[in-house]
Design a protein around this motif. Structure first.
Motif, PDB file in Angstrom:
ATOM      1  N   ILE A   7       0.853  -1.190   0.000  1.00 33.12           N
ATOM      2  CA  ILE A   7       0.000   0.000   0.000  1.00 33.12           C
ATOM      3  C   ILE A   7       0.889   1.241   0.000  1.00 33.12           C
ATOM      4  N   ASP A   8       0.758   2.041  -1.038  1.00 32.50           N
ATOM      5  CA  ASP A   8       1.569   3.251  -1.189  1.00 32.50           C
ATOM      6  C   ASP A   8       0.902   4.484  -0.604  1.00 32.50           C
ATOM      7  N   ALA A   9      -0.428   4.530  -0.631  1.00 37.24           N
ATOM      8  CA  ALA A   9      -1.140   5.744  -0.234  1.00 37.24           C
ATOM      9  C   ALA A   9      -2.444   5.386   0.451  1.00 37.24           C
ATOM     10  N   ILE A  10      -2.942   6.321   1.265  1.00 37.45           N
ATOM     11  CA  ILE A  10      -4.222   6.115   1.932  1.00 37.45           C
ATOM     12  C   ILE A  10      -5.109   7.335   1.709  1.00 37.45           C
ATOM     13  N   VAL A  11      -6.414   7.109   1.792  1.00 35.47           N
ATOM     14  CA  VAL A  11      -7.416   8.170   1.663  1.00 35.47           C
ATOM     15  C   VAL A  11      -8.185   8.234   2.974  1.00 35.47           C
ATOM     16  N   ILE A  12      -8.182   9.395   3.605  1.00 31.87           N
ATOM     17  CA  ILE A  12      -8.830   9.577   4.907  1.00 31.87           C
ATOM     18  C   ILE A  12     -10.168  10.283   4.705  1.00 31.87           C
ATOM     19  N   CYS A  13     -11.240   9.549   4.920  1.00 27.89           N
ATOM     20  CA  CYS A  13     -12.595  10.097   4.786  1.00 27.89           C
ATOM     21  C   CYS A  13     -13.404   9.837   6.053  1.00 27.89           C
ATOM     22  N   SER A  14     -12.722   9.650   7.165  1.00 27.39           N
ATOM     23  CA  SER A  14     -13.376   9.375   8.441  1.00 27.39           C
ATOM     24  C   SER A  14     -13.829  10.683   9.087  1.00 27.39           C
ATOM     25  N   SER A  15     -14.372  10.604  10.302  1.00 25.41           N
ATOM     26  CA  SER A  15     -14.840  11.810  10.985  1.00 25.41           C
ATOM     27  C   SER A  15     -13.661  12.735  11.289  1.00 25.41           C
ATOM     28  N   THR A  16     -13.941  14.033  11.357  1.00 25.89           N
ATOM     29  CA  THR A  16     -12.885  15.037  11.487  1.00 25.89           C
ATOM     30  C   THR A  16     -11.989  14.799  12.693  1.00 25.89           C
ATOM     31  N   ASN A  17     -12.562  14.329  13.807  1.00 26.54           N
ATOM     32  CA  ASN A  17     -11.756  14.169  15.017  1.00 26.54           C
ATOM     33  C   ASN A  17     -10.706  13.064  14.905  1.00 26.54           C
ATOM     34  N   THR A  18     -10.725  12.308  13.802  1.00 28.22           N
ATOM     35  CA  THR A  18      -9.724  11.254  13.609  1.00 28.22           C
ATOM     36  C   THR A  18      -8.658  11.638  12.587  1.00 28.22           C
ATOM     37  N   PRO A  38     -11.860  19.240   7.271  1.00 35.98           N
ATOM     38  CA  PRO A  38     -10.614  19.905   7.595  1.00 35.98           C
ATOM     39  C   PRO A  38      -9.612  18.915   8.185  1.00 35.98           C
ATOM     40  N   ILE A  39      -8.359  19.334   8.304  1.00 37.94           N
ATOM     41  CA  ILE A  39      -7.367  18.457   8.930  1.00 37.94           C
ATOM     42  C   ILE A  39      -7.741  18.222  10.381  1.00 37.94           C
ATOM     43  N   ASP A  40      -8.176  19.278  11.048  1.00 38.20           N
ATOM     44  CA  ASP A  40      -8.647  19.195  12.431  1.00 38.20           C
ATOM     45  C   ASP A  40      -9.434  20.464  12.723  1.00 38.20           C
ATOM     46  N   SER A 108     -19.807  18.905  14.264  1.00 37.50           N
ATOM     47  CA  SER A 108     -19.198  19.346  13.008  1.00 37.50           C
ATOM     48  C   SER A 108     -18.139  20.424  13.190  1.00 37.50           C
ATOM     49  N   GLY A 109     -18.150  21.076  14.347  1.00 36.03           N
ATOM     50  CA  GLY A 109     -17.268  22.219  14.542  1.00 36.03           C
ATOM     51  C   GLY A 109     -17.912  23.538  14.158  1.00 36.03           C
ATOM     52  N   GLY A 110     -19.136  23.482  13.630  1.00 35.51           N
ATOM     53  CA  GLY A 110     -19.845  24.695  13.256  1.00 35.51           C
ATOM     54  C   GLY A 110     -19.818  24.942  11.763  1.00 35.51           C
ATOM     55  N   MET A 111     -20.738  25.780  11.296  1.00 31.98           N
ATOM     56  CA  MET A 111     -20.912  26.001   9.866  1.00 31.98           C
ATOM     57  C   MET A 111     -19.648  26.541   9.198  1.00 31.98           C
ATOM     58  N   PHE A 112     -18.931  27.430   9.868  1.00 27.82           N
ATOM     59  CA  PHE A 112     -17.761  28.044   9.233  1.00 27.82           C
ATOM     60  C   PHE A 112     -16.669  27.008   8.948  1.00 27.82           C
ATOM     61  N   VAL A 113     -16.461  26.081   9.881  1.00 28.15           N
ATOM     62  CA  VAL A 113     -15.420  25.065   9.719  1.00 28.15           C
ATOM     63  C   VAL A 113     -15.901  23.915   8.847  1.00 28.15           C
ATOM     64  N   ASP A 114     -17.182  23.631   8.886  1.00 30.27           N
ATOM     65  CA  ASP A 114     -17.720  22.471   8.169  1.00 30.27           C
ATOM     66  C   ASP A 114     -18.144  22.801   6.741  1.00 30.27           C
ATOM     67  N   MET A 115     -18.848  23.896   6.560  1.00 31.62           N
ATOM     68  CA  MET A 115     -19.440  24.242   5.261  1.00 31.62           C
ATOM     69  C   MET A 115     -18.682  25.366   4.553  1.00 31.62           C
ATOM     70  N   ALA A 149     -27.824  24.397  19.433  1.00 29.31           N
ATOM     71  CA  ALA A 149     -26.586  23.614  19.426  1.00 29.31           C
ATOM     72  C   ALA A 149     -25.353  24.503  19.399  1.00 29.31           C
ATOM     73  N   GLY A 150     -25.565  25.836  19.394  1.00 29.85           N
ATOM     74  CA  GLY A 150     -24.456  26.767  19.426  1.00 29.85           C
ATOM     75  C   GLY A 150     -23.907  27.153  18.073  1.00 29.85           C
ATOM     76  N   ASP A 151     -24.671  26.907  17.008  1.00 36.21           N
ATOM     77  CA  ASP A 151     -24.188  27.198  15.664  1.00 36.21           C
ATOM     78  C   ASP A 151     -25.110  28.211  14.991  1.00 36.21           C
ATOM     79  N   VAL A 152     -24.762  28.595  13.764  1.00 31.06           N
ATOM     80  CA  VAL A 152     -25.575  29.473  12.932  1.00 31.06           C
ATOM     81  C   VAL A 152     -25.920  28.732  11.646  1.00 31.06           C
ATOM     82  N   ASP A 153     -26.909  29.231  10.921  1.00 33.17           N
ATOM     83  CA  ASP A 153     -27.296  28.562   9.671  1.00 33.17           C
ATOM     84  C   ASP A 153     -27.366  29.521   8.479  1.00 33.17           C
ATOM     85  N   THR A 154     -27.108  30.801   8.717  1.00 39.10           N
ATOM     86  CA  THR A 154     -27.180  31.810   7.663  1.00 39.10           C
ATOM     87  C   THR A 154     -26.070  32.819   7.901  1.00 39.10           C
TER      88      THR A 154
END
Length: 279
Positions: A7-18, A38-40, A108-115, A149-154
């Motif tokens: 295996i030469d390479a891996i693809v990380i598509c797990s949850s952000t905290n990992t 994001p990376i974290d 998710s970390g909030g709309m700014f970090v997630d979306m 939940a402490g986030d915004v949507d707009t």
């Protein structure tokens, strides 16, 4: 998996905290790495993961797939080539058809970090400069549970680039007509814009109206070709031993913008990148 020499390479598509931990483990094992954004959620943890990549001398590509969309690439080409002159104004519209599940919103970390992080990266990509200052106006207008939940949507987020250009990012967690993805750059010699994608090009004209079907309603439909293109680019970079087209630095800068936008919203003032990055 990481011990397998085949295996030469891996693809990380797990949850952000990992993400950061897997990046560090894969780098130590000498694997080339593709990681979804994001990376974290933390800049410090992001920097630790990037340091591990640097020490190991492996490749890292971050999953900002919209850079590989043919429409946005044409916008970038018009800017980079000077076709529309020097960029003055950028408008990015990014609206989801419906909010994600509340279980996801809470982690998710909030709309700014997630979306919006996609739009921050797109702004840097289209203009080809770094952002110096961010100002955010945001609210909860779609679903009160998101606010609970402490986030915004707009949100409307303005960016000021190092060269003087300005951008506005227009976000909503719900556009009832579909997945709304548009961009425009106004330059000194002209403008370039790209609109939504549709399942067909049919226009229906009657005595009452002229209309067409709604835009594509899901990001996997809208961006399927860009996902293929970004993975092809990663594979080619690994095969040919060339730099990845979207680097860890790009991931870091998009996160800094997201953290600055969140700070601006909470404090009700413009925030300079140096306040987040510390340099």
């Amino acid at each position: 998996l990481l011990d397998d020499p085949e295996i030469d390479a891996i693809v990380i598509c797990s949850s952000t905290n990992t993400h950061a931990q897997i990046i560090e483990e894969a780098a130590a094992a000498g694997k080339q790495i593709f990681c979804e954004k994001p990376i974290d959620l933390s800049l410090a943890r992001t920097d630790e993961a990037l340091a591990a990549v640097e020490r190991a001398g492996v490749k890292l590509q971050i999953g900002f797939n919209r850079r590989f969309d043919a429409n946005y690439r044409r916008v970038r080409q018009a800017v980079e080539s000077g076709e529309i002159g020097t960029p003055h104004l950028v408008h990015i519209i990014s609206r989801d058809p419906a909010p994600p599940p509340m279980e996801y919103v809470r982690v998710s970390g909030g709309m700014f970090v997630d979306m919006t992080i996609h739009d921050f990266d797109m702004a840097r990509y289209l203009v080809g400069e770094e952002v110096e200052e961010v100002y955010t106006a945001a609210a909860v207008l779609v679903d009160p549970a998101i606010g609970e939940a402490g986030d915004v949507d707009t949100a409307l987020i303005t960016l000021r680039f190092a060269g003087g250009a300005m951008a506005c990012i227009d976000n909503s967690r719900r556009a009832v007509y579909g997945y709304d993805q548009r961009a425009e750059v106004l330059g000194s010699r002209g403008a370039v814009q790209t609109g939504n994608q549709y399942a067909n090009a049919a226009i229906i004209s009657t005595g009452e109206s002229i209309r067409r079907d709604l835009p594509l309603n899901f990001f996997m439909d809208r961006y399927v070709e860009s996902f293929v293109a970004e993975m092809t680019a990663f594979i080619e970079a690994v095969r040919d031993d060339t730099p990845t087209p979207v680097t860890g630095y790009d991931g870091r800068m998009a996160l800094i913008l997201a953290l600055a936008a969140r700070k601006s919203h909470r404090e009700g003032r413009p925030v300079r990148m140096s306040e987040i990055a510390g340099n």
